[in-house]
Design an enzyme around this catalytic site. Structure first.
Site, PDB file in Angstrom:
ATOM      1  N   HIS A 192     -13.665  10.581  42.225  1.00 19.33           N
ATOM      2  CA  HIS A 192     -13.200  11.957  42.464  1.00 19.33           C
ATOM      3  C   HIS A 192     -14.142  12.716  43.398  1.00 19.33           C
ATOM      4  O   HIS A 192     -14.399  13.901  43.204  1.00 19.33           O
ATOM      5  CB  HIS A 192     -13.085  12.711  41.130  1.00 19.33           C
TER       6      HIS A 192
HETATM    7  C1  LIG Z   1      -9.365   4.131  42.861  1.00 18.48           C
HETATM    8  C2  LIG Z   1      -9.019   5.603  42.760  1.00 18.48           C
HETATM    9  C3  LIG Z   1      -8.301   6.057  41.674  1.00 18.48           C
HETATM   10  C4  LIG Z   1      -7.985   7.412  41.564  1.00 18.48           C
HETATM   11  N1  LIG Z   1      -7.245   7.824  40.497  1.00 18.48           N
HETATM   12  C5  LIG Z   1      -6.880   9.108  40.420  1.00 18.48           C
HETATM   13  C6  LIG Z   1      -6.040   9.549  39.354  1.00 18.48           C
HETATM   14  O1  LIG Z   1      -5.626   8.774  38.481  1.00 18.48           O
HETATM   15  N2  LIG Z   1      -5.702  10.871  39.310  1.00 18.48           N
HETATM   16  C7  LIG Z   1      -6.144  11.769  40.235  1.00 18.48           C
HETATM   17  O2  LIG Z   1      -5.812  12.961  40.126  1.00 18.48           O
HETATM   18  N3  LIG Z   1      -6.943  11.377  41.257  1.00 18.48           N
HETATM   19  C8  LIG Z   1      -7.307  10.070  41.381  1.00 18.48           C
HETATM   20  N4  LIG Z   1      -8.109   9.664  42.410  1.00 18.48           N
HETATM   21  C9  LIG Z   1      -8.618  10.686  43.357  1.00 18.48           C
HETATM   22  C10 LIG Z   1      -7.595  11.062  44.419  1.00 18.48           C
HETATM   23  O3  LIG Z   1      -6.943   9.895  44.882  1.00 18.48           O
HETATM   24  C11 LIG Z   1      -8.327  11.752  45.593  1.00 18.48           C
HETATM   25  O4  LIG Z   1      -9.027  12.887  45.127  1.00 18.48           O
HETATM   26  C12 LIG Z   1      -7.346  12.208  46.661  1.00 18.48           C
HETATM   27  O5  LIG Z   1      -6.584  11.115  47.143  1.00 18.48           O
HETATM   28  C13 LIG Z   1      -8.119  12.822  47.823  1.00 18.48           C
HETATM   29  O6  LIG Z   1      -7.199  13.193  48.817  1.00 18.48           O
HETATM   30  P1  LIG Z   1      -7.646  13.334  50.324  1.00 18.48           P
HETATM   31  O7  LIG Z   1      -6.433  13.743  51.081  1.00 18.48           O
HETATM   32  O8  LIG Z   1      -8.855  14.196  50.407  1.00 18.48           O
HETATM   33  O9  LIG Z   1      -8.139  11.887  50.786  1.00 18.48           O
HETATM   34  P2  LIG Z   1      -7.308  10.484  50.841  1.00 18.48           P
HETATM   35  O10 LIG Z   1      -6.220  10.471  49.807  1.00 18.48           O
HETATM   36  O11 LIG Z   1      -8.364   9.425  50.781  1.00 18.48           O
HETATM   37  O12 LIG Z   1      -6.653  10.526  52.241  1.00 18.48           O
HETATM   38  C14 LIG Z   1      -7.339  10.234  53.429  1.00 18.48           C
HETATM   39  C15 LIG Z   1      -6.351   9.537  54.340  1.00 18.48           C
HETATM   40  O13 LIG Z   1      -6.897   9.452  55.650  1.00 18.48           O
HETATM   41  C16 LIG Z   1      -6.620   8.183  56.164  1.00 18.48           C
HETATM   42  N5  LIG Z   1      -7.601   7.914  57.219  1.00 18.48           N
HETATM   43  C17 LIG Z   1      -8.907   7.632  57.084  1.00 18.48           C
HETATM   44  N6  LIG Z   1      -9.472   7.461  58.285  1.00 18.48           N
HETATM   45  C18 LIG Z   1      -8.511   7.666  59.197  1.00 18.48           C
HETATM   46  C19 LIG Z   1      -8.483   7.643  60.612  1.00 18.48           C
HETATM   47  N7  LIG Z   1      -9.577   7.378  61.323  1.00 18.48           N
HETATM   48  N8  LIG Z   1      -7.312   7.894  61.224  1.00 18.48           N
HETATM   49  C20 LIG Z   1      -6.201   8.186  60.510  1.00 18.48           C
HETATM   50  N9  LIG Z   1      -6.169   8.219  59.163  1.00 18.48           N
HETATM   51  C21 LIG Z   1      -7.311   7.965  58.526  1.00 18.48           C
HETATM   52  C22 LIG Z   1      -6.729   7.264  54.970  1.00 18.48           C
HETATM   53  O14 LIG Z   1      -6.041   6.059  55.195  1.00 18.48           O
HETATM   54  C23 LIG Z   1      -6.057   8.115  53.889  1.00 18.48           C
HETATM   55  O15 LIG Z   1      -4.665   7.922  53.842  1.00 18.48           O
HETATM   56  C24 LIG Z   1      -8.424   8.319  42.558  1.00 18.48           C
HETATM   57  C25 LIG Z   1      -9.150   7.852  43.665  1.00 18.48           C
HETATM   58  C26 LIG Z   1      -9.432   6.508  43.765  1.00 18.48           C
HETATM   59  C27 LIG Z   1     -10.202   6.023  44.987  1.00 18.48           C
END
Ligand SMILES: Cc1cc2nc3c(=O)[nH]c(=O)nc-3n(C[C@H](O)[C@H](O)[C@H](O)COP(=O)(O)OP(=O)(O)OC[C@H]3O[C@@H](n4cnc5c(N)ncnc54)[C@H](O)[C@@H]3O)c2cc1C
Length: 256
Positions: A192
């Site tokens: 997280h």
């Molecule tokens: C294993 C795991 C289990 C989890 N389980 C839960 C859960 O059960 N419940 C919950 O509430 N939260 C959970 N989380 C946390 C939650 O998934 C994250 O807090 C949330 O996804 C964060 O969102 P974000 O948009 O900041 O980042 P992300 O969801 O990581 O999105 C970032 C995106 O950017 C893309 N990206 C990266 N670099 C580039 C680039 N250079 N060009 C284009 N695209 C790119 C990636 O592919 C990704 O799709 C979990 C996380 C993990 C890793």
């Protein structure tokens, strides 16, 4: 010339990355939910029927009343799917997590090559308020371990590394000092991570984005994801991340 970047000058220079703007907050304020778990060797009737069973079956939020923390600052979660066959299906865990977490880590880029992973130092439990409450959480796990209801579902109970399955043979007789050492070694995150581009007041040097998610000092650049959260929420982070995205999509749509 080195590719442009954001963040503290000194850190970027070491990584061979040039500068656009010197923002001290980039990569700082990394937060997650420190977690440890009590392992259960489950009796056959308490084991999941297969890999498609729900993994986390019951969560309990509670307020520790310790270290000045707020309401619902702690969470316990029980899980019984850690693999798809044999011994793995016999594994259960009741995890204790600090959900209002104060400890701050850091994320640093170490190369101008985007394929090279950054260095992440989580420094979980480095803030004593987190350590004190997780210690209390583990003492609550010890108390749970002795409850007849746990005896009904588990043949053995022990503390250990949460995902590797290592059992460390720690029990309720350990001193606070020994327990703290164990916690610092065994504590893991909850996946997280948030906070490394924190939102805040523009005049605050720790701020990376303003209230419109605009990167301070850079035209035409916004960060809209979990990294802008100034603190880790007292909940899993997915829904808050989705809310940030949907909310900003709506606002940006309105402004065009
Ligand atoms: C294993 C795991 C289990 C989890 N389980 C839960 C859960 O059960 N419940 C919950 O509430 N939260 C959970 N989380 C946390 C939650 O998934 C994250 O807090 C949330 O996804 C964060 O969102 P974000 O948009 O900041 O980042 P992300 O969801 O990581 O999105 C970032 C995106 O950017 C893309 N990206 C990266 N670099 C580039 C680039 N250079 N060009 C284009 N695209 C790119 C990636 O592919 C990704 O799709 C979990 C996380 C993990 C890793």
């Amino acid at each position: 010339p080195p590719p442009p970047g954001l963040g503290p000058w000194a850190a970027r220079a070491g990584a061979g990355v040039g500068g656009v703007v010197d923002l001290a907050g980039v990569g700082r304020n990394l937060r997650d939910h420190p977690t440890v778990g009590m392992h259960l060797k489950l009796r056959p009737a308490a084991r999941a029927g297969g890999p498609h069973a729900r993994r986390t079956n019951c969560c309990v939020r509670y307020s520790s009343g310790l270290a000045g923390a707020g309401q619902n600052g702690m969470l316990m979660a029980s899980c019984n799917v850690f693999g798809i066959e044999g011994e793995a299906l016999a594994r259960g865990v009741i995890a204790a997590s600090v959900f209002q977490a104060f400890s701050q880590g850091e994320l640093r880029i170490v190369s101008p090559d985007p394929e090279v992973e950054p260095v992440i130092e989580e420094r979980m439990l480095s803030d004593r308020r987190d350590l004190v409450r997780l210690r209390d959480g583990v003492r609550r796990l010890f108390a749970l371990a002795g409850h007849p209801a746990i005896g009904g579902i588990a043949e053995e109970v022990s503390l250990g590394d949460l995902y590797g399955g290592r059992r460390d043979g720690i029990d309720g007789s350990v001193s606070d000092e020994e327990l703290d050492q164990w916690l610092l070694a065994a504590c893991i995150d909850c996946f997280h991570i948030v906070g490394t581009c924190r939102m805040g007041a523009v005049e605050d040097p720790a701020t990376v984005v303003d209230s419109e998610c605009r990167v301070v000092g850079v035209d035409g650049l916004r960060v809209i994801d979990a990294s802008i959260m100034p603190e880790v929420p007292r909940a899993n982070t997915h829904l808050t991340a989705v809310m940030i995205g949907e909310h900003m999509a709506e606002r940006l749509n309105c402004s065009f």
